[in-house]
Design a protein around this motif. Structure first.
Motif, PDB file in Angstrom:
ATOM      1  N   PHE A 232       3.916  -8.654  -3.810  1.00  9.99           N
ATOM      2  CA  PHE A 232       6.155  -8.779  -2.939  1.00  9.99           C
ATOM      3  C   PHE A 232       6.105  -9.326  -1.672  1.00  9.99           C
ATOM      4  CE2 PHE A 232       9.297  -6.282  -0.213  1.00  9.99           C
ATOM      5  CZ  PHE A 232      10.506  -6.688  -1.220  1.00  9.99           C
ATOM      6  N   THR A 233       5.022  -9.457  -1.099  1.00  6.02           N
ATOM      7  CA  THR A 233       4.672 -10.195   0.077  1.00  6.02           C
ATOM      8  C   THR A 233       5.480  -9.717   1.547  1.00  6.02           C
ATOM      9  OG1 THR A 233       4.636 -12.325  -1.509  1.00  6.02           O
ATOM     10  CG2 THR A 233       4.523 -12.579   0.926  1.00  6.02           C
ATOM     11  N   PRO A 234       5.454  -8.460   1.183  1.00  4.96           N
ATOM     12  CA  PRO A 234       6.509  -7.511   2.354  1.00  4.96           C
ATOM     13  C   PRO A 234       6.386  -8.387   3.758  1.00  4.96           C
ATOM     14  CG  PRO A 234       4.368  -5.852   2.274  1.00  4.96           C
ATOM     15  CD  PRO A 234       4.197  -7.372   1.237  1.00  4.96           C
ATOM     16  N   GLU A 235       5.491  -8.652   4.734  1.00  8.65           N
ATOM     17  CA  GLU A 235       5.506  -8.838   5.670  1.00  8.65           C
ATOM     18  C   GLU A 235       5.812 -10.696   6.231  1.00  8.65           C
ATOM     19  OE1 GLU A 235       6.041  -6.517   7.818  1.00  8.65           O
ATOM     20  OE2 GLU A 235       4.729  -5.384   6.983  1.00  8.65           O
ATOM     21  N   SER A 236       6.742 -11.195   5.106  1.00  5.32           N
ATOM     22  CA  SER A 236       6.977 -12.566   4.898  1.00  5.32           C
ATOM     23  C   SER A 236       8.014 -12.613   5.611  1.00  5.32           C
ATOM     24  CB  SER A 236       7.312 -13.038   3.654  1.00  5.32           C
ATOM     25  OG  SER A 236       5.434 -13.578   3.739  1.00  5.32           O
ATOM     26  N   THR A 237       9.138 -13.594   5.672  1.00  4.86           N
ATOM     27  CA  THR A 237      10.574 -12.819   6.436  1.00  4.86           C
ATOM     28  C   THR A 237      11.479 -13.542   4.977  1.00  4.86           C
ATOM     29  OG1 THR A 237      10.743 -15.725   7.231  1.00  4.86           O
ATOM     30  CG2 THR A 237      10.415 -14.400   8.912  1.00  4.86           C
ATOM     31  N   ALA A 238      12.411 -13.012   5.384  1.00  4.10           N
ATOM     32  CA  ALA A 238      13.613 -13.048   4.328  1.00  4.10           C
ATOM     33  C   ALA A 238      14.211 -14.117   4.511  1.00  4.10           C
ATOM     34  CB  ALA A 238      14.574 -11.979   3.867  1.00  4.10           C
ATOM     35  N   THR A 239      14.357 -15.001   2.877  1.00  4.08           N
ATOM     36  CA  THR A 239      15.623 -15.953   3.560  1.00  4.08           C
ATOM     37  C   THR A 239      17.314 -16.139   3.389  1.00  4.08           C
ATOM     38  OG1 THR A 239      15.812 -16.297   1.001  1.00  4.08           O
ATOM     39  CG2 THR A 239      13.902 -17.243   2.681  1.00  4.08           C
ATOM     40  N   ARG A 240      18.261 -16.014   3.139  1.00  2.00           N
ATOM     41  CA  ARG A 240      19.607 -16.191   3.607  1.00  2.00           C
ATOM     42  C   ARG A 240      19.904 -15.887   1.618  1.00  2.00           C
ATOM     43  NH1 ARG A 240      23.678 -16.655   6.760  1.00  2.00           N
ATOM     44  NH2 ARG A 240      24.767 -17.370   5.855  1.00  2.00           N
ATOM     45  N   ALA A 241      19.169 -16.768   1.086  1.00  5.17           N
ATOM     46  CA  ALA A 241      19.351 -16.638  -0.774  1.00  5.17           C
ATOM     47  C   ALA A 241      18.729 -15.530  -0.769  1.00  5.17           C
ATOM     48  CB  ALA A 241      17.705 -18.023  -1.366  1.00  5.17           C
ATOM     49  N   GLU A 242      17.269 -14.882  -0.406  1.00  6.71           N
ATOM     50  CA  GLU A 242      17.058 -13.481  -0.999  1.00  6.71           C
ATOM     51  C   GLU A 242      17.685 -12.287  -1.143  1.00  6.71           C
ATOM     52  OE1 GLU A 242      12.064 -14.373  -0.570  1.00  6.71           O
ATOM     53  OE2 GLU A 242      12.907 -14.509   0.999  1.00  6.71           O
ATOM     54  N   ALA A 243      18.435 -12.672   0.674  1.00  5.85           N
ATOM     55  CA  ALA A 243      18.989 -11.309   1.239  1.00  5.85           C
ATOM     56  C   ALA A 243      20.659 -11.753   0.153  1.00  5.85           C
ATOM     57  CB  ALA A 243      19.267 -11.750   2.769  1.00  5.85           C
ATOM     58  N   ALA A 244      21.129 -12.529  -0.442  1.00  2.09           N
ATOM     59  CA  ALA A 244      22.144 -12.420  -0.930  1.00  2.09           C
ATOM     60  C   ALA A 244      22.003 -11.836  -2.585  1.00  2.09           C
ATOM     61  CB  ALA A 244      22.805 -13.536  -0.973  1.00  2.09           C
ATOM     62  N   ALA A 245      20.573 -12.119  -2.384  1.00  2.00           N
ATOM     63  CA  ALA A 245      20.599 -12.216  -4.070  1.00  2.00           C
ATOM     64  C   ALA A 245      20.027 -10.296  -4.059  1.00  2.00           C
ATOM     65  CB  ALA A 245      18.919 -12.599  -4.733  1.00  2.00           C
TER      66      ALA A 245
ATOM     67  N   PRO B 257       0.801  -1.181  -0.183  1.00  2.07           N
ATOM     68  CA  PRO B 257       0.349  -0.089  -0.403  1.00  2.07           C
ATOM     69  C   PRO B 257       1.152   1.336   0.464  1.00  2.07           C
ATOM     70  CG  PRO B 257      -0.907  -1.398   1.884  1.00  2.07           C
ATOM     71  CD  PRO B 257       0.522  -1.599   1.310  1.00  2.07           C
ATOM     72  N   ASP B 258       0.159   2.525  -0.505  1.00  2.00           N
ATOM     73  CA  ASP B 258       1.044   3.333  -0.357  1.00  2.00           C
ATOM     74  C   ASP B 258       1.167   4.338   0.498  1.00  2.00           C
ATOM     75  OD1 ASP B 258       2.223   6.196  -1.432  1.00  2.00           O
ATOM     76  OD2 ASP B 258       0.964   6.709  -2.691  1.00  2.00           O
ATOM     77  N   GLY B 259       1.766   5.337   1.246  1.00  2.00           N
ATOM     78  CA  GLY B 259       2.362   5.467   2.572  1.00  2.00           C
ATOM     79  C   GLY B 259       2.663   4.635   3.890  1.00  2.00           C
ATOM     80  N   TYR B 260       3.081   3.814   3.268  1.00  2.00           N
ATOM     81  CA  TYR B 260       3.777   2.638   4.772  1.00  2.00           C
ATOM     82  C   TYR B 260       5.203   3.284   4.017  1.00  2.00           C
ATOM     83  CZ  TYR B 260      -0.480   0.202   5.691  1.00  2.00           C
ATOM     84  OH  TYR B 260      -1.670  -0.297   6.468  1.00  2.00           O
ATOM     85  N   TYR B 261       6.297   2.209   5.829  1.00  2.36           N
ATOM     86  CA  TYR B 261       7.332   2.849   5.206  1.00  2.36           C
ATOM     87  C   TYR B 261       8.510   2.147   4.840  1.00  2.36           C
ATOM     88  CZ  TYR B 261       8.133  -2.066   7.694  1.00  2.36           C
ATOM     89  OH  TYR B 261       8.601  -3.392   8.255  1.00  2.36           O
TER      90      TYR B 261
ATOM     91  N   ASP C 290      -7.337  -5.396  -2.234  1.00  2.59           N
ATOM     92  CA  ASP C 290      -7.569  -4.066  -1.437  1.00  2.59           C
ATOM     93  C   ASP C 290      -7.902  -5.452  -0.122  1.00  2.59           C
ATOM     94  OD1 ASP C 290     -11.241  -4.087  -1.849  1.00  2.59           O
ATOM     95  OD2 ASP C 290      -9.949  -5.323  -1.957  1.00  2.59           O
ATOM     96  N   LEU C 291      -8.018  -6.601  -0.180  1.00  2.00           N
ATOM     97  CA  LEU C 291      -7.269  -7.628   0.803  1.00  2.00           C
ATOM     98  C   LEU C 291      -6.264  -7.019   1.626  1.00  2.00           C
ATOM     99  CD1 LEU C 291      -9.234 -11.013  -1.231  1.00  2.00           C
ATOM    100  CD2 LEU C 291      -9.983  -8.985   0.574  1.00  2.00           C
ATOM    101  N   SER C 292      -5.125  -7.501   0.510  1.00  2.00           N
ATOM    102  CA  SER C 292      -3.414  -7.204   0.735  1.00  2.00           C
ATOM    103  C   SER C 292      -3.151  -6.152   1.834  1.00  2.00           C
ATOM    104  CB  SER C 292      -2.790  -7.586  -0.140  1.00  2.00           C
ATOM    105  OG  SER C 292      -2.596  -8.755  -1.219  1.00  2.00           O
ATOM    106  N   ALA C 293      -3.930  -4.986   1.317  1.00  2.45           N
ATOM    107  CA  ALA C 293      -4.015  -3.456   1.891  1.00  2.45           C
ATOM    108  C   ALA C 293      -4.994  -3.537   3.444  1.00  2.45           C
ATOM    109  CB  ALA C 293      -4.265  -2.848   1.099  1.00  2.45           C
ATOM    110  N   ALA C 294      -5.623  -4.683   4.015  1.00  2.00           N
ATOM    111  CA  ALA C 294      -5.989  -4.463   5.152  1.00  2.00           C
ATOM    112  C   ALA C 294      -5.470  -5.732   5.436  1.00  2.00           C
ATOM    113  CB  ALA C 294      -7.681  -5.804   4.815  1.00  2.00           C
ATOM    114  N   GLU C 295      -4.829  -6.456   5.080  1.00  2.00           N
ATOM    115  CA  GLU C 295      -3.886  -7.578   5.607  1.00  2.00           C
ATOM    116  C   GLU C 295      -2.666  -6.969   6.667  1.00  2.00           C
ATOM    117  OE1 GLU C 295      -5.790 -11.173   3.311  1.00  2.00           O
ATOM    118  OE2 GLU C 295      -3.288 -10.537   2.999  1.00  2.00           O
ATOM    119  N   ALA C 296      -2.127  -5.961   5.596  1.00  2.00           N
ATOM    120  CA  ALA C 296      -0.642  -5.126   5.711  1.00  2.00           C
ATOM    121  C   ALA C 296      -1.506  -4.034   6.894  1.00  2.00           C
ATOM    122  CB  ALA C 296      -0.619  -4.512   5.079  1.00  2.00           C
TER     123      ALA C 296
END
Length: 327
Positions: free
Chosen positions: A57-70, A31-35, A212-218
């Motif tokens: 983008f799945t912002p609130e899911s945890t990042a793996t070490r592989a994702e972080a490396a990439a 969503p717009d307006g988030y940190y 809007d589902l994702s916005a509500a969930e976030a």
């Protein structure tokens, strides 16, 4: 384990057609307006991330070490590197060159036994260490966080992040170095490390059938974690498996009636018939109902919980919401 639960049912106004909210960076769940709005837009613009699946983008899911490396590798221009000689990194892996670059540059030596553990969630202490080493590991005085011991491997890195304005911690006195970092947090750290470049927000994102589902969930997660922070409790990270189960149950309730599931988790559910309210308003309604129900409030504030699944659904029957909790 599942706790004793109370049903929360409030009936609102008549339903009008749902209107999808705008989202950011080609991702319908940002969503717009988030940190993390500008950081994710920057990652999309710079080709650092294309999301977890089309439009998401799945912002609130945890990042793996592989994702972080990439992400780290792409953030510095993806320089060429040979795959590292680590037992669990195959040359064909999407992160192989990134891990090879990290080893060559001294950003990581891997983990015990000649491994990298690419699919393990990355901790906040580890991402601090990686970012610090990317910058040359400059010396910095220790930061004043009660959960960052002076002798910890990440202590100087955390202090450097604070000094550089990359992080202010989770609270004024805690950094939560051993908690898994979320994709939203890692995007924000990378963005600030890059100097917080100016971005033009693109609000054309679309994720899943209803953005809007994702916005509500976030929004719901933000309210939940704000409540926990106010009580001195650790943040909860979203777990993809629990997310899917929560979304599926909210959709099931919409189709066949408001009731609890038989899922093996602590569970909160809520319904509000006024589907015309915004996703943020729906999240606030559900949050307020749960806070004012002792059983649901207990689930939200249980110290042992570490992850949550959040699922909203919206239709002609209004809004349905499910929170699942686990340790």
């Amino acid at each position: 384990m599942r706790t004793t639960r109370r049903l929360t049912l409030l009936v609102g106004l008549s339903m009008v057609a749902a209107v999808p909210v705008q989202a950011v960076g080609g991702f319908g769940d940002v969503p717009d307006g988030y940190y993390y709005t500008a950081p994710v837009q920057w990652m999309a613009d710079a080709g650092i991330s294309s999301g977890t699946r089309p439009g998401c983008f799945t912002p609130e899911s945890t990042a793996t070490r592989a994702e972080a490396a990439a992400f780290l590798h792409r953030s510095v221009g993806a320089p060429s590197a040979q795959p590292a000689a680590l037992a669990d990194v195959a040359p064909s892996d999407f992160f192989a060159e990134a891990v090879g670059w990290m080893v060559v540059e001294g950003i990581t030596t891997g983990t015990d036994g000649g491994m990298f553990e690419p699919y393990r969630p990355l901790t906040r202490g580890e991402i601090a260490t990686f970012l610090h080493r990317v910058d040359g590991a400059p010396a910095t005085n220790p930061a004043d966080f009660v959960d960052v011991p002076a002798g910890a491997f990440y202590a100087e890195a955390v202090a450097w992040m604070v000094a550089e304005g990359i992080s202010t911690g989770v609270t004024a006195s805690t950094f939560e170095p051993n908690r898994a970092v979320t994709r939203a947090e890692i995007a924000t750290f990378l963005y600030r490390a890059a100097g917080s470049p100016t971005v033009a927000i693109d609000t054309s994102g679309f994720c899943d059938a209803w953005p809007d589902l994702s916005a509500a969930e976030a929004a719901s997660l933000e309210l939940l974690n704000r409540l926990r922070a106010d009580l001195g409790l650790s943040r909860l990270a979203r777990d993809p498996t629990l997310d899917r189960a929560a979304r599926d149950w909210s959709r099931t309730m919409d189709a066949s009636g408001f009731r609890h599931s038989s899922l093996p988790y602590y569970e909160n559910i809520a319904w509000w018939s006024a589907g015309s309210i915004t996703p943020q308003a729906a999240a606030q309604r559900m949050h307020d109902m749960w806070v004012n129900s002792p059983g649901h409030y207990s689930n939200m504030t249980r110290p042992g919980h570490t992850v949550t699944g959040i699922g909203f659904w919206r239709s002609a029957d209004g809004w349905h919401a499910t929170h699942l909790f686990s340790s």
